[in-house]
Each structure stands twice: as C-alpha cells, then as structure tokens.
Design a protein around this motif. Structure first.
Motif, short mmCIF file in Angstrom:
data_model
loop_
_atom_site.label_atom_id
_atom_site.label_comp_id
_atom_site.label_asym_id
_atom_site.label_seq_id
_atom_site.Cartn_x
_atom_site.Cartn_y
_atom_site.Cartn_z
N PRO A 1 -13.75 -12.67 92.68
CA PRO A 1 -14.66 -13.69 92.12
C PRO A 1 -14.50 -15.03 92.83
CG PRO A 1 -13.62 -12.46 90.34
CD PRO A 1 -12.91 -12.06 91.62
N ARG B 1 -17.44 -17.05 94.84
CA ARG B 1 -17.83 -18.43 94.57
C ARG B 1 -17.88 -19.26 95.86
NH1 ARG B 1 -14.89 -22.40 93.82
NH2 ARG B 1 -13.00 -21.35 93.11
N TYR C 1 -22.10 -23.06 78.00
CA TYR C 1 -21.54 -23.14 79.36
C TYR C 1 -22.48 -22.51 80.38
CZ TYR C 1 -18.28 -22.17 83.19
OH TYR C 1 -17.69 -22.08 84.42
N PHE D 1 -21.85 -19.22 82.93
CA PHE D 1 -22.06 -17.81 82.61
C PHE D 1 -23.41 -17.32 83.11
CE2 PHE D 1 -19.10 -18.00 78.66
CZ PHE D 1 -18.00 -17.98 79.50
N ARG E 1 -23.91 -16.82 86.75
CA ARG E 1 -23.26 -15.64 87.31
C ARG E 1 -23.78 -14.34 86.69
NH1 ARG E 1 -20.26 -19.92 87.55
NH2 ARG E 1 -18.99 -20.35 89.38
N PHE F 1 -24.34 -13.54 83.45
CA PHE F 1 -23.90 -13.13 82.12
C PHE F 1 -24.80 -13.78 81.09
CE2 PHE F 1 -20.15 -12.82 84.86
CZ PHE F 1 -19.82 -11.49 84.66
N LEU G 1 -13.09 -10.24 76.33
CA LEU G 1 -12.39 -11.43 76.81
C LEU G 1 -11.85 -12.13 75.58
CD1 LEU G 1 -11.69 -13.30 79.19
CD2 LEU G 1 -13.87 -14.45 78.82
N ARG H 1 -9.07 -8.77 78.54
CA ARG H 1 -8.45 -9.85 79.31
C ARG H 1 -8.11 -10.98 78.36
NH1 ARG H 1 -8.03 -9.33 84.62
NH2 ARG H 1 -7.61 -11.53 84.92
N LEU I 1 -0.36 -24.03 79.25
CA LEU I 1 0.31 -25.33 79.07
C LEU I 1 1.82 -25.15 79.06
CD1 LEU I 1 -1.81 -27.24 76.39
CD2 LEU I 1 -1.76 -27.55 78.86
N LEU J 1 3.07 -24.71 82.54
CA LEU J 1 3.13 -26.02 83.20
C LEU J 1 4.35 -26.80 82.71
CD1 LEU J 1 -0.63 -27.05 83.09
CD2 LEU J 1 0.71 -26.59 85.15
N LEU K 1 -4.17 -28.55 84.09
CA LEU K 1 -4.80 -27.29 83.69
C LEU K 1 -6.28 -27.45 83.97
CD1 LEU K 1 -4.53 -24.54 82.26
CD2 LEU K 1 -4.89 -25.72 80.10
N LEU L 1 -10.03 -26.27 83.97
CA LEU L 1 -11.01 -25.35 83.39
C LEU L 1 -12.33 -25.38 84.13
CD1 LEU L 1 -10.21 -26.12 79.67
CD2 LEU L 1 -9.73 -24.01 80.88
N PRO M 1 -14.74 -24.56 87.21
CA PRO M 1 -14.73 -23.43 88.14
C PRO M 1 -14.75 -23.89 89.59
CG PRO M 1 -16.90 -23.69 87.22
CD PRO M 1 -16.05 -24.76 86.59
N THR M 2 -13.70 -24.54 90.00
CA THR M 2 -13.59 -25.00 91.38
C THR M 2 -12.12 -25.22 91.70
OG1 THR M 2 -14.42 -26.65 92.94
CG2 THR M 2 -13.72 -27.47 90.81
N ARG M 3 -11.80 -25.10 92.97
CA ARG M 3 -10.42 -25.31 93.37
C ARG M 3 -10.13 -26.79 93.53
NH1 ARG M 3 -6.59 -25.14 97.88
NH2 ARG M 3 -8.24 -25.61 99.36
N VAL N 1 -7.97 -21.93 85.15
CA VAL N 1 -8.52 -21.00 84.18
C VAL N 1 -10.01 -20.94 84.43
CG1 VAL N 1 -8.99 -20.59 81.74
CG2 VAL N 1 -6.78 -21.50 82.44
N LEU O 1 -13.24 -18.79 83.18
CA LEU O 1 -13.73 -17.72 82.30
C LEU O 1 -14.73 -16.83 83.01
CD1 LEU O 1 -13.99 -19.81 79.04
CD2 LEU O 1 -12.17 -18.28 79.77
N SER O 2 -15.53 -17.42 83.90
CA SER O 2 -16.48 -16.60 84.64
C SER O 2 -15.75 -15.58 85.52
CB SER O 2 -17.36 -17.46 85.55
OG SER O 2 -18.16 -18.31 84.76
N THR O 3 -14.65 -16.02 86.06
CA THR O 3 -13.83 -15.11 86.87
C THR O 3 -13.37 -13.92 86.04
OG1 THR O 3 -13.07 -16.83 88.36
CG2 THR O 3 -11.63 -14.93 88.08
N ASP O 4 -12.90 -14.22 84.84
CA ASP O 4 -12.45 -13.13 83.98
C ASP O 4 -13.59 -12.19 83.61
OD1 ASP O 4 -9.57 -13.50 83.48
OD2 ASP O 4 -10.19 -15.45 82.77
#
Lengths: 215, 215
Positions: free
Chosen positions: A18, A22, A104, A107, A110, A112, A177, A193, A201, A204, B177, B179, B181-183, B195, B197-200
């Motif tokens: 995934p 992206r 969101y 989803f 992609r 969904f 999920l 999953r 957290l 971390l 953390l 959330l 969807p990007t590095r 994290v 969610l789309s990946t999951d």
DNA sequence: AGGTGTGAATATATTCACAGCT
DNA sequence: AGCTGTGAATATATTCACACCT
C-alpha cells in the motif's frame, strides 16, 4: 523468480505494497513515467534493495538499465491488493471516532465505499448520516449480507467490540479492522487487523523512557 | 538471561508489551493474583513459549512450577514502557479525527494527558475544547516547549502533515504518532509511528482478493 | 508434577553483491 | 554504463524441547 504465486509473497512485502502504491500514484500525478528503485525507496523511506526484492515477488516488472514503468507498477500492485474494484465497507459503532472515519476522504479515494453504519443508540438508529443509513446492531447479520459488505470497521468501546464482531461474522464478513482496544475472537477464516492508538503511544513512550535512562 | 539491558529487548517484544499490559490489568481488575504463560497467551492471542521468551528479556519474573505474579509483571512492564509517570500529549490538526481522539478515554486511562491542541483554522484558534486550549500551528514550537509536551499526534490532512511535523520537531518533541497518510521526514533522533487506516484496509483487501482467486 | 527460563532449531526478513539484460 | 533480479549472507523472530527450580 520462476513459478510465482500470490501466496508466495511474504507478509512483510504485502504490508509495504500500500505504501508503494501511494508513492507511485503521487509520481503518476506528477507525470513521472519511469522510476528507479532508489528513487522510489527514497519516497517510501525504504532502500533500493528492499524495493527490488519486494517487486521481484510480483514478477519481472522492471527493465534492466532503465527502471520501472510507473503505470505498470500501479496496475500490478492494485491487482495484487484487490483494490481495482470498489470494496463495500460498514462502520460498526458510530460515536465520534466512527463518525470521523466516515468523513475520512482517504477511504473513498482508495476505493472503499461506506455503505452501512451500525450502532445501538436509539437516537441514531434509523437516521441517515451523509447519505448512509444507520441500522441497529441487531440487524447487522441481515443487512451486511444483503448489501454484500466485505470489510467491517469496529469503532465501538472495548466492552462492546466482541458483540459487534459476533454480529459481523454472522453477517458473513471475512475482514475486520478493529479500532477498539481489545482482542477479538473470531473464526479462523476471518481476518482481523488490530489498530490500537494507545499501544502506539506506549511504544513511543518506551523510546522516551530509554532516552531518559541514557542521559 | 544474564546481564540484561533495556536495549537488548527485541523490537518485536516491545511491540507486544502494551498488549500484555492490557491483559494483565484486566486480570488484576478481576482479582487474579497469579497467571501462567499459557493462560496469558490465550488472552493475548499468542502462545506460551512466546510469552515466556518475551518476559525472559525483562528478567526472571516468574516462579518455576507456579507462574507469574500479576502485579509484579504490571509493575515491571509499566516501568519498561515508561508509562508510570504521566506523559503530556498534543494533538496537531483538530478536525473530526483530532477531536475524536481528544475525546478518546483510552488515552487518559493509560496516562496520556492531552495538554494542547493545534490547528490553522482561525475559527478554532484561541478557543478551548474540553478544557484544553487550541493554538495556531505557528505557536507550536514555543507552546510545546513551554508545556513540556513529549508526544505529538498528527491528525491533519496529508498535505499539511509535513508542515505540522516541522513545527513539532522545532518544539523539541521527539515522538510523533502520525495518522496522516504520508511519510514524515524528521531528524534521526525523532521517533515516528505511522498509522494508516487505508493501508490496513488495503491489506485486508489483499486477503479478500486471495480468497476470491482461490475459489 | 508442574511451569519457567533458555539454548538450539527453524522460519522469516533484510541486506549484500554481482550476474545478466538493455 | 546502468539498473534490475536474485542467490547468498546476515539479521531478526518464532517455536521447540528440555534442563532446572519450586
């Protein structure tokens, strides 16, 4: 890699697909037609050898001396991930978190599609949210089957999650999920999953504690 | 295990510790004083050998022939995870998701205290939400330092995430953390957990596609 | 007897290094 | 010359099996 098969793809590779997808879509949006393993690795925070190894499990997708064709990779990875057709998703537990997930955009982008919502709150049951109907959890087994839902997202409090999972399984859904901080017990053929933000957290926190300890 | 050290604990073990901790707290709440590796494994969806191996990295915590003392394990794991003292957390990006996380009781229960919120929306800036003040992202470097925030949660849209991360890093926060969807690109001494969610969902989709293919 | 602690065996994942195409 | 594809080497993780303690 002779005689390759979808089942031979290592789990660790699957989990990175995934991410690759992206980055490739971003490159495509920029009009980049070709990419080399080292450039893609840079974008994904990986390394060139890893990228080539991962792709080698999917087939011989690149051209030596040249690189990989972005559109071909996107095609292939989408195929493997089964995200070429739209997947119907239900959200079970429509509190703040469930509602946030519903909104969101990632989803839908992609593929969904949220087609049903479930909760037990009589104030919410029967209403529509953003064009999607919210049903009582008791109706989940029937509704999930009727709508052909393939993936369910559990966003209930921990204590209600197993009950939700039971209804989901009864509805024939094979992929869950779980955002509730609890382990779900489900039959072997159901894939779960677990996403637990508190867990992340705490991990971390471990690294913070380690740094503190070494000072 | 002679000469054990926090740095010798394998990553995979660290990632399971929060899970163990949760199960142990449940056992404690039920008044269970002792637990054997196989029972705990059942609760965590693991196996007895894994549990014993993991705990062996923490020290010789059990008693042969008897099992493990629940309270001692809780004490020890909390210590390792650094969750004995409260940790100050900030949420960056206060849309639906950020707000949902703020309301999530699981954080407070585990000692994570949300002490600041950040966004760029002028309608929100300066207000208080649930007793916590929302600042403009530009103020993050100063405010994060002043409040002594240790962990930041990024809940912005993808395109704003790197900007948020830069401000967080400037504020001296070493744990993020993410959330979005990007590095995130951050210095080496900053820890990021991603994290997505789309990946999951896409990984779940892979297993659906595999099942479909084999039918 | 019963359950932990742990070396040894196995399985999985990552990285190296270079042969093989273009 | 340059970059992929991949065996081989290394590293990490899991499972086994049994010595060891209570």
């Amino acid at each position: 890699m002779t005689d390759r098969n979808i089942s031979d793809i290592p789990q660790s590779t699957i989990e990175r697909l995934p991410q690759y997808l992206r980055c490739l879509l971003e490159l495509q949006a920029l009009g980049v037609p070709l990419v080399k393993s080292d450039r893609l690795a840079g974008l994904c925070g990986s390394n060139a050898a890893q990228v080539r190894k991962d792709f080698s499990y999917l087939g011989e997708l690149g051209t030596r001396g040249i690189g990989y064709e972005v559109s071909a990779l996107i095609e292939h990875i989408s195929q493997i991930l089964g995200v070429k057709e739209r997947r119907k998703v239900a959200i079970v537990g429509y509190g703040k978190l469930g509602a946030a997930l519903h909104g969101y955009a990632g989803f839908a982008e992609r593929g969904f599609e949220v087609v049903a919502l479930f909760d037990v709150d009589p104030v919410k049951v029967g209403r529509e949210f953003d064009g999607v109907r919210l049903y009582h959890l008791d109706e989940a087994p029937r509704v999930l089957k009727e709508l052909g839902v393939e993936i369910a997202i559990v966003a209930t409090p921990a204590r209600a999650a197993q009950l939700a999972a039971d209804a989901i399984v009864e509805g024939g859904v094979k992929s869950i999920l779980n955002l509730a901080p609890t382990r779900l017990v489900v039959p072997d053929d159901v894939n779960v999953r677990q996403v637990c933000l508190s867990t992340d957290l705490q991990i971390l926190s471990f690294f913070l504690a380690k740094q503190e300890g070494s000072e």
